[in-house]
Motif scaffolding. Sequence first.
Motif, PDB file in Angstrom:
ATOM      1  N   VAL A 139      -1.369   9.911  11.196  1.00 28.33           N
ATOM      2  CA  VAL A 139      -1.572  10.811  10.067  1.00 28.33           C
ATOM      3  C   VAL A 139      -2.907  10.559   9.368  1.00 28.33           C
ATOM      4  O   VAL A 139      -3.507  11.486   8.810  1.00 28.33           O
ATOM      5  CB  VAL A 139      -0.396  10.683   9.071  1.00 28.33           C
ATOM      6  CG1 VAL A 139      -0.270   9.276   8.527  1.00 28.33           C
ATOM      7  CG2 VAL A 139      -0.515  11.691   7.941  1.00 28.33           C
ATOM      8  N   ALA A 140      -3.422   9.337   9.411  1.00 27.84           N
ATOM      9  CA  ALA A 140      -4.681   9.033   8.732  1.00 27.84           C
ATOM     10  C   ALA A 140      -5.878   9.709   9.383  1.00 27.84           C
ATOM     11  O   ALA A 140      -6.952   9.779   8.782  1.00 27.84           O
ATOM     12  CB  ALA A 140      -4.905   7.519   8.686  1.00 27.84           C
ATOM     13  N   ARG A 187      -6.066  16.263   4.939  1.00 24.96           N
ATOM     14  CA  ARG A 187      -4.980  16.350   3.966  1.00 24.96           C
ATOM     15  C   ARG A 187      -4.391  17.756   3.892  1.00 24.96           C
ATOM     16  O   ARG A 187      -3.166  17.921   3.767  1.00 24.96           O
ATOM     17  CB  ARG A 187      -5.497  15.922   2.595  1.00 24.96           C
ATOM     18  CG  ARG A 187      -4.443  15.915   1.505  1.00 24.96           C
ATOM     19  CD  ARG A 187      -4.984  15.322   0.227  1.00 24.96           C
ATOM     20  NE  ARG A 187      -3.953  15.272  -0.809  1.00 24.96           N
ATOM     21  CZ  ARG A 187      -4.131  14.679  -1.995  1.00 24.96           C
ATOM     22  NH1 ARG A 187      -5.276  14.086  -2.276  1.00 24.96           N
ATOM     23  NH2 ARG A 187      -3.143  14.678  -2.879  1.00 24.96           N
ATOM     24  N   CYS A 204      -1.835  18.270   6.654  1.00 24.37           N
ATOM     25  CA  CYS A 204      -0.621  17.484   6.439  1.00 24.37           C
ATOM     26  C   CYS A 204       0.235  18.074   5.330  1.00 24.37           C
ATOM     27  O   CYS A 204       1.464  18.179   5.460  1.00 24.37           O
ATOM     28  CB  CYS A 204      -0.986  16.034   6.111  1.00 24.37           C
ATOM     29  SG  CYS A 204      -1.824  15.176   7.465  1.00 24.37           S
ATOM     30  N   GLU A 205      -0.390  18.503   4.243  1.00 26.03           N
ATOM     31  CA  GLU A 205       0.374  19.044   3.128  1.00 26.03           C
ATOM     32  C   GLU A 205       0.977  20.407   3.475  1.00 26.03           C
ATOM     33  O   GLU A 205       2.083  20.722   3.032  1.00 26.03           O
ATOM     34  CB  GLU A 205      -0.514  19.113   1.889  1.00 26.03           C
ATOM     35  CG  GLU A 205      -0.874  17.719   1.370  1.00 26.03           C
ATOM     36  CD  GLU A 205      -1.666  17.745   0.082  1.00 26.03           C
ATOM     37  OE1 GLU A 205      -2.249  18.808  -0.242  1.00 26.03           O
ATOM     38  OE2 GLU A 205      -1.732  16.693  -0.595  1.00 26.03           O
ATOM     39  N   PHE A 237       6.071   9.437   9.351  1.00 26.01           N
ATOM     40  CA  PHE A 237       4.627   9.202   9.418  1.00 26.01           C
ATOM     41  C   PHE A 237       4.351   7.894  10.169  1.00 26.01           C
ATOM     42  O   PHE A 237       5.062   6.909   9.975  1.00 26.01           O
ATOM     43  CB  PHE A 237       4.015   9.038   8.021  1.00 26.01           C
ATOM     44  CG  PHE A 237       4.292  10.149   7.056  1.00 26.01           C
ATOM     45  CD1 PHE A 237       3.467  11.253   6.968  1.00 26.01           C
ATOM     46  CD2 PHE A 237       5.386  10.081   6.192  1.00 26.01           C
ATOM     47  CE1 PHE A 237       3.714  12.270   6.051  1.00 26.01           C
ATOM     48  CE2 PHE A 237       5.648  11.081   5.269  1.00 26.01           C
ATOM     49  CZ  PHE A 237       4.804  12.180   5.201  1.00 26.01           C
ATOM     50  N   CYS A 245       0.628   5.493  11.470  1.00 26.42           N
ATOM     51  CA  CYS A 245      -0.833   5.425  11.541  1.00 26.42           C
ATOM     52  C   CYS A 245      -1.296   3.980  11.643  1.00 26.42           C
ATOM     53  O   CYS A 245      -0.552   3.045  11.344  1.00 26.42           O
ATOM     54  CB  CYS A 245      -1.481   6.087  10.321  1.00 26.42           C
ATOM     55  SG  CYS A 245      -1.107   5.272   8.755  1.00 26.42           S
ATOM     56  N   TRP A 279      -6.780   9.221   1.404  1.00 29.90           N
ATOM     57  CA  TRP A 279      -5.785   9.968   0.630  1.00 29.90           C
ATOM     58  C   TRP A 279      -4.360   9.562   0.996  1.00 29.90           C
ATOM     59  O   TRP A 279      -3.492   9.499   0.111  1.00 29.90           O
ATOM     60  CB  TRP A 279      -5.963  11.476   0.820  1.00 29.90           C
ATOM     61  CG  TRP A 279      -5.592  11.995   2.186  1.00 29.90           C
ATOM     62  CD1 TRP A 279      -6.423  12.162   3.249  1.00 29.90           C
ATOM     63  CD2 TRP A 279      -4.292  12.383   2.624  1.00 29.90           C
ATOM     64  NE1 TRP A 279      -5.722  12.637   4.331  1.00 29.90           N
ATOM     65  CE2 TRP A 279      -4.405  12.788   3.980  1.00 29.90           C
ATOM     66  CE3 TRP A 279      -3.038  12.456   2.021  1.00 29.90           C
ATOM     67  CZ2 TRP A 279      -3.328  13.240   4.726  1.00 29.90           C
ATOM     68  CZ3 TRP A 279      -1.944  12.903   2.762  1.00 29.90           C
ATOM     69  CH2 TRP A 279      -2.097  13.289   4.092  1.00 29.90           C
ATOM     70  N   PHE A 280      -4.089   9.286   2.269  1.00 31.42           N
ATOM     71  CA  PHE A 280      -2.723   8.958   2.647  1.00 31.42           C
ATOM     72  C   PHE A 280      -2.316   7.606   2.067  1.00 31.42           C
ATOM     73  O   PHE A 280      -1.181   7.438   1.610  1.00 31.42           O
ATOM     74  CB  PHE A 280      -2.559   8.942   4.168  1.00 31.42           C
ATOM     75  CG  PHE A 280      -1.140   8.701   4.611  1.00 31.42           C
ATOM     76  CD1 PHE A 280      -0.180   9.691   4.464  1.00 31.42           C
ATOM     77  CD2 PHE A 280      -0.751   7.475   5.135  1.00 31.42           C
ATOM     78  CE1 PHE A 280       1.141   9.474   4.844  1.00 31.42           C
ATOM     79  CE2 PHE A 280       0.561   7.248   5.517  1.00 31.42           C
ATOM     80  CZ  PHE A 280       1.512   8.245   5.368  1.00 31.42           C
ATOM     81  N   TYR A 281      -3.192   6.657   2.055  1.00 35.19           N
ATOM     82  CA  TYR A 281      -2.872   5.348   1.477  1.00 35.19           C
ATOM     83  C   TYR A 281      -2.618   5.479  -0.019  1.00 35.19           C
ATOM     84  O   TYR A 281      -1.651   4.925  -0.552  1.00 35.19           O
ATOM     85  CB  TYR A 281      -4.019   4.372   1.732  1.00 35.19           C
ATOM     86  CG  TYR A 281      -3.773   2.982   1.190  1.00 35.19           C
ATOM     87  CD1 TYR A 281      -2.895   2.105   1.820  1.00 35.19           C
ATOM     88  CD2 TYR A 281      -4.421   2.538   0.035  1.00 35.19           C
ATOM     89  CE1 TYR A 281      -2.668   0.834   1.327  1.00 35.19           C
ATOM     90  CE2 TYR A 281      -4.202   1.268  -0.463  1.00 35.19           C
ATOM     91  CZ  TYR A 281      -3.326   0.419   0.181  1.00 35.19           C
ATOM     92  OH  TYR A 281      -3.091  -0.843  -0.319  1.00 35.19           O
ATOM     93  N   TRP A 308       0.611   8.242  -0.543  1.00 27.23           N
ATOM     94  CA  TRP A 308       1.901   8.012   0.078  1.00 27.23           C
ATOM     95  C   TRP A 308       2.290   6.536   0.146  1.00 27.23           C
ATOM     96  O   TRP A 308       3.370   6.166  -0.323  1.00 27.23           O
ATOM     97  CB  TRP A 308       1.935   8.645   1.479  1.00 27.23           C
ATOM     98  CG  TRP A 308       2.107  10.129   1.398  1.00 27.23           C
ATOM     99  CD1 TRP A 308       1.120  11.072   1.297  1.00 27.23           C
ATOM    100  CD2 TRP A 308       3.344  10.844   1.355  1.00 27.23           C
ATOM    101  NE1 TRP A 308       1.661  12.327   1.204  1.00 27.23           N
ATOM    102  CE2 TRP A 308       3.036  12.222   1.243  1.00 27.23           C
ATOM    103  CE3 TRP A 308       4.678  10.459   1.424  1.00 27.23           C
ATOM    104  CZ2 TRP A 308       4.016  13.208   1.187  1.00 27.23           C
ATOM    105  CZ3 TRP A 308       5.669  11.435   1.372  1.00 27.23           C
ATOM    106  CH2 TRP A 308       5.327  12.798   1.250  1.00 27.23           C
TER     107      TRP A 308
END
Length: 421
Positions: free
Chosen positions: A139-140, A144, A147-148, A163, A165, A173-175, A178
Amino acid sequence: MKAESFKSFSQKQLTLLSWWCKNSPFNFYDAIICDGAVRSGKTVCMCISFVLWAFYEFSDSSFAICGKTVTSVKRNIVTPLLPLLREMGFACRELHSKNLIEISKHGRLNRFYLFGGRDESSAALIQGMTLSGLMLDEVALMPRSFCEQALARCSVDGSRLWFNCNPENPSHWFYREWIKKKDEKNCFYLHFTMKDNPSLSPEIIRRYESLYSGAFYKRFVEGKWVAADGLVYPFFNDSFIYEVPENCSEYFVSCDYGTVNPTSMGLWGLSDGVWYRVDEFYHDSRKKGYQMTDEEYYCSLVSLVGEKSIKGVIVDPSAASFIECIRRHGRFNVIKANNDVLTGIRKTSDALKSGKIRLCKTCPDILREMYLYRWDESARHDAPIKENDHAMDDMRYFTATVLSDSEESFFAVSLSRERRF
């Protein structure tokens, strides 16, 4: 992925496989996040778990499996997953034109759509669907917006999110959205290391530990979300500098083109399975005091090549005028380079450390840049400083474009033939 031997699951893999079961202490979560080291066995376990959960909870429903590209989804997920599912008694039907897999067992059938989230425009591909579950692989590496949009498709009661990664920059953004907010988003978080994959021998673990350095070591071996800093290739020293081999069987040229900025070309020769940078051309208009035209650069390319037979000239795809100039002369095959910077740097680092590419002492400009090429520590996301990077770029183009993308995988599982869902 290859399953060369069959071994039992680790405790963490078993947790990933069963977290959604009714008797699991973790089944109240709405989502699961698995991150950590490469080759830690998280991807295949998640794929199996995702499909088993889908059949445990749903029938005649739609699900999505997403990766950076559909090709990577098929290579990294579908290819290793389907034989395992068939071994467990599932029937799997691939509809390639629709990027769809229909999986059935005991009268139940569910549909699994494959999507690629390459860039911002990919969000439109999944828009409008209604899904009962979603798995985002790596996912990383996906934008974004994609994914959204995919997450918004999971509107069916009981739907869950999956998810996985490898770590990136901690500003990703994912870190931030989420992993750091996993509790408020009701996410089950599992962190994997290579030791969580029982099919990896100590020798294989040591091999991977030797391939990475700096931020890549901390991310891919230790599984940490860290920022890149210092030299891009901190391991490089005089021991990585070689003599020109006597004979080469194949040749390529890689080129980073500039007008005001320097132009760098590298001549690569294959000898005994290793690519050597045997010669180079480098022109810095600021230092030399004059700019060169496309025709003059072409003459320099011809001089660099001499009488050698060249399989292709790899050029930054943004250098449209120079690409057209080369094509117009009709002598060389032009290949537009793969220009993913971070992936290219990682592959180049791997190739240098593993000896797949070697730099010769006849190439002073790339050797100079190797000791100067640094990460931009002020940047919000991983990026090298745009200085002393022209030979670095042409080497990256060569590595990312010519060297094989295939990587061995050493994850293997043992399966029971009879299990009812």
